[in-house]
Design a protein around this motif. Structure first.
Motif, short mmCIF file in Angstrom:
data_model
loop_
_atom_site.label_atom_id
_atom_site.label_comp_id
_atom_site.label_asym_id
_atom_site.label_seq_id
_atom_site.Cartn_x
_atom_site.Cartn_y
_atom_site.Cartn_z
N GLN A 225 0.84 -1.20 0.00
CA GLN A 225 0.00 0.00 0.00
C GLN A 225 0.87 1.25 0.00
N ARG A 229 1.20 4.20 -2.94
CA ARG A 229 0.94 5.59 -2.58
C ARG A 229 2.15 6.49 -2.84
N SER A 246 -2.11 9.06 -5.26
CA SER A 246 -2.69 9.68 -4.07
C SER A 246 -4.14 9.23 -3.89
N GLY A 247 -4.69 9.61 -2.74
CA GLY A 247 -6.09 9.27 -2.48
C GLY A 247 -7.04 9.94 -3.44
N ALA A 248 -6.63 11.06 -4.04
CA ALA A 248 -7.49 11.73 -5.02
C ALA A 248 -7.57 10.94 -6.32
N SER A 251 -8.75 5.85 -4.39
CA SER A 251 -9.27 5.91 -3.03
C SER A 251 -8.76 4.72 -2.22
N ASP A 252 -8.89 4.80 -0.90
CA ASP A 252 -8.49 3.67 -0.05
C ASP A 252 -9.27 2.42 -0.42
N ARG A 253 -10.54 2.59 -0.75
CA ARG A 253 -11.35 1.43 -1.15
C ARG A 253 -10.81 0.82 -2.43
N GLU A 254 -10.53 1.66 -3.42
CA GLU A 254 -10.00 1.16 -4.69
C GLU A 254 -8.63 0.52 -4.52
N LEU A 255 -7.81 1.10 -3.65
CA LEU A 255 -6.49 0.53 -3.39
C LEU A 255 -6.63 -0.86 -2.80
#
Length: 272
Positions: A225, A229, A246-248, A251-255
């Motif tokens: 992870q 990132r 990045s999270g933009a 997203s954390d879900r997609e990661l």
């Protein structure tokens, strides 16, 4: 996955682009069993060519202005349900659903054309520009357009079957969870432009992500992870070509879905 700037460092075939007068180029369109080419001059003088402003340009990291043609104007015969691939000079191969490329509302795709008389800035010192052709977007957030869908130095657009049909070796098992299936979609959007998996894919840029080893096999704990990132936080390497996601962008879900897909594919190794 790729970096916008560093992927150009070792590309001799682009050296000519650094010399004024060498930028005039041809764009190939391979659509519906036919092929045609557009020269730089033809595109700059296309009836629908106009000046466009692109805020937050992905490659240049600032507002840019281009002479550009609506990409839809060049995609004769392409339907919203079709699938296209944009191939760059360095082997980067972006997979693109046709619907947003054809849209005239919300997110809008433009083919920016570099004018030899007014060359674009270099992407970085000793690197060429994003030309001769660059797919840029206005209002990309309206269609969740990610950085991998802004291919620069484009040479060819191809009409192809969807990824799942062309490369069955990428498919999760039929009984895979909904999370893994979602991860496959994330992989197609964010990774396939640079990486193959099980030997499947059209990109010639990055390493295979399952053969001989999957990253989930050698990144312990949360390091995978972290690597996705911010790759340089684990491997400080000036020549590293992996970009930050990045999270933009992811997203954390997609990661989590992406890593779930990669982990699933460990048990489904194959090589074409």
């Amino acid at each position: 996955m790729r970096t916008t700037l560093q992927r150009l460092a070792h590309l001799p075939l682009l050296a000519a682009l650094l010399t004024p007068g060498a930028w005039a180029a041809e764009l190939k369109l391979e659509l519906s069993g036919s092929s045609r080419s557009w020269s730089t001059e033809q595109l700059l003088t296309h009836p629908q060519a106009q000046q466009v402003e692109i805020p937050g340009d992905v490659s240049y990291k600032r507002t840019m202005h281009y002479r550009a043609v609506p990409l839809a104007a060049l995609l004769e015969g392409v339907q919203p349900g079709d699938h296209l691939q944009a191939v760059a000079l360095d082997g980067f191969a972006a997979e693109l659903p046709a619907a947003p490329l054809l849209s005239t509302q919300g997110a809008r795709a433009w083919l920016a054309v570099e004018d030899p008389a007014q060359p674009w800035p270099r992407l970085s010192k000793n690197k060429p520009s994003a030309g001769p052709f660059y797919l840029v977007w206005q209002q990309p957030e309206a269609a969740q357009i990610g950085p991998e869908q802004w291919p620069f130095q484009v040479s060819t657009f191809r009409l192809l079957a969807p990824v799942a049909q062309r490369f069955p070796a990428l498919l999760p098992a039929a009984d895979a969870s909904a999370e893994v299936q979602a991860g496959f979609a994330v992989f197609q959007k964010n990774c396939l432009a640079c990486h193959r998996l099980n030997g499947a894919g059209d990109s010639h840029f990055g390493p295979d992500l399952n053969i001989p080893h999957n990253p989930t096999e050698y990144f312990a704990g949360d390091f995978l992870q972290q690597y996705i990132r911010d790759p340089q936080s684990l491997r400080k390497w000036p020549q590293g070509r992996m970009p930050e996601f990045s999270g933009a962008v992811l997203s954390d879900r997609e990661l989590g879905e992406l890593i779930g897909y990669l982990g699933h594919m460990v048990k489904h190794k194959s090589s074409r």
